[in-house]
Each structure stands twice: as C-alpha cells, then as structure tokens.
Design an enzyme around this catalytic site. Structure first.
Site, short mmCIF file in Angstrom:
data_model
loop_
_atom_site.label_atom_id
_atom_site.label_comp_id
_atom_site.label_asym_id
_atom_site.label_seq_id
_atom_site.Cartn_x
_atom_site.Cartn_y
_atom_site.Cartn_z
N GLU A 14 73.64 133.60 40.86
CA GLU A 14 73.87 134.96 40.29
C GLU A 14 73.13 135.89 41.36
O GLU A 14 73.82 136.95 41.58
CB GLU A 14 73.51 135.04 39.05
N GLU A 44 74.59 125.31 33.64
CA GLU A 44 73.58 125.48 32.49
C GLU A 44 74.36 124.85 31.20
O GLU A 44 73.57 124.37 30.25
CB GLU A 44 73.26 126.90 32.30
#
Length: 268
Positions: A114, A134
């Site tokens: 990210e 995740e």
C-alpha cells in the site's frame, strides 16, 4: 537526526529513505512509522530535495506491518488509533508535495505494498513478489488503494484470495508498477528516474502531481479510503476462527509458525 529503523541520505536533489530492519524483512513497526514521518518532514522542508525515493535494505523491500504483537488485540478505540497511524504514514507519500518513487524488491506485502502504491511511481525488480495476504488470517486492508490503481475485477481477485505471489511482470500489467528491472537494478533505475524528474521545473511538477491527485479526490477516493479504514477497524476487532487460531499460534510459537500454519491452510 538519528534514526534506528530507517536510513536517510541525499544524493544531489534526491532524498533516499531506506527501510532498515533487514533482520525482520523491514517489517513496519510503530518506531518506523514515526521515523518515516520525521524523514518525510526533513525531505519536504529541504529546498535542495526535489524527489524522494523509498526503498528497502537487505533481502526485501518490506513484509508489511509488523504483526508480532498480534492482529486483533485491544479495544476498538485503541485499534482505530493504531490503524489510523498506519493509514496516515501510507498516505503521507500520496500527499507529499514532492514526487515520490518506491523501489521494491523480493517481497512487498500488505501495508508495504500500500505504501508503494501510494508513491507516485514504482520500480520493481523482476524477482519481486507482491500481494496482500491479510484475509488469510482474519485481518483487513489499511489503505484500500488497489481498486484505484487497477480495475475492480483484478483488485477483488487479489484481495479476496489473499494472493501474495503476484509477480513483478503481472503487477506491471495490472498498472501497480511503472517499470520492471533486472534483478538488483531497481534502486539504480529509481535514482535515474528521480534525476530525470528533478531536472524539470519543480513548480510545474508539483502542480501536475497536485492536479492528478485532486482528480482522484474529486472522484471520492479519500472518502472511500476513510470508509474502508473503518471497515478494517471492524475486521481487526472481530474475532473469527481463523484469526483466533492464527493469533494463538503467533502467541505460543511465534511468527514463523503462524505463517507456516497460514500457508499450509491455504496451500493449493
């Protein structure tokens, strides 16, 4: 200014921020978050610096946010505070008034991906593997930038499968990186690109970046990211069978065993 988790240096008009926890695959902990803010303050206030490069030391760019302390601990208020701090350091590179370039290699996972996406440009070494695993252990996405960087079909496939083996070539095809280099040449390529940008009119470059980013803001990107952050708070504070078992293994046996459990569970 002394740093313990990053290195800061300048080469002419280029500032280089290097994640420096190589024994932990440059996992991003709270100290690194604060030091990255300090380094960005320094680079942004330096009139000689025109471009900022973010890279990683050692075997990888970064394995993402450090999860050694667990993924679902704490009440909703404390969890929101931590996730907001993580979100803010990611978006610091998007909001920076100067051009930012990420140079990634080997592993670029989770929050590190990210952060790389939040940079204006990304150079990847050909052996790099990217992804956001995740969902495999009941965690969520801090800064949901991927749908804005590639199409919704591709973003959903990566995020709903937890795929963390995306090749640099595939990431290039998806628009997540700008250039793929031969192994080990990512930093040199980023520096060459930075020097090209630094040679141009800095006001024109700054206003061009601002105009492009504002286009995404007008489309609602910031509001969508903040809403997604609240969703992540819910995910991180909701215990599931997967997150319970992952965290139990993490606490009793350590990160290596927890990651092995995760990979074995989803193998094939």
């Amino acid at each position: 200014m002394d740093f313990t988790t990053i290195r800061y240096e300048t080469q002419g008009s280029v500032a280089l921020l290097t994640l420096s926890r190589p024994d932990k695959l440059n996992a991003i902990n709270s100290v690194m978050v604060q030091e990255l803010h300090q380094a960005m303050d320094k680079a942004e206030s330096d009139e000689e610096v025109r471009v900022i490069i973010l890279q990683g030391e050692g075997r990888a760019f970064s394995a993402g946010f450090d999860i050694n302390g667990g993924t679902s601990q704490g009440d909703i208020t404390s969890k929101r505070k931590v996730l907001t701090e993580d979100f803010n350091i990611i978006m610091r590179f998007w909001d920076c008034p100067k051009p930012t370039i990420s140079a990634i290699h080997k592993y670029c996972f989770g929050g590190a991906l990210e952060m790389a996406m939040a940079c204006d440009l990304t150079i990847a070494s050909e052996e790099c593997r990217l992804g956001e695993p995740e969902p495999k252990f009941g965690s969520g996405i801090v800064a949901l930038l991927m749908p804005w960087m590639t199409g919704p079909k591709q973003a959903k496939q990566l995020l709903m499968t937890g795929d963390d083996r995306v090749t640099a070539k595939r990431a290039y095809e998806m628009g997540l990186v700008n250039e793929v280099t031969v192994e080990g040449q990512h930093s040199d390529a980023a520096l060459k690109l930075a020097r090209t940008i630094a040679a141009l009119d800095k006001t024109a470059i700054a206003l061009t970046k601002q105009a492009i980013n504002r286009s995404y803001e007008i489309m609602g990107m910031r509001q969508a990211l903040l809403q997604a952050l609240e969703t992540d708070v819910v995910i991180e504070t909701t215990e599931t069978p997967e997150s319970r078992e992952f965290n139990d293994i993490l606490e009793r046996h350590g990160l290596k065993e927890a990651l092995a459990w995760r990979e074995n569970r989803y193998a094939g």
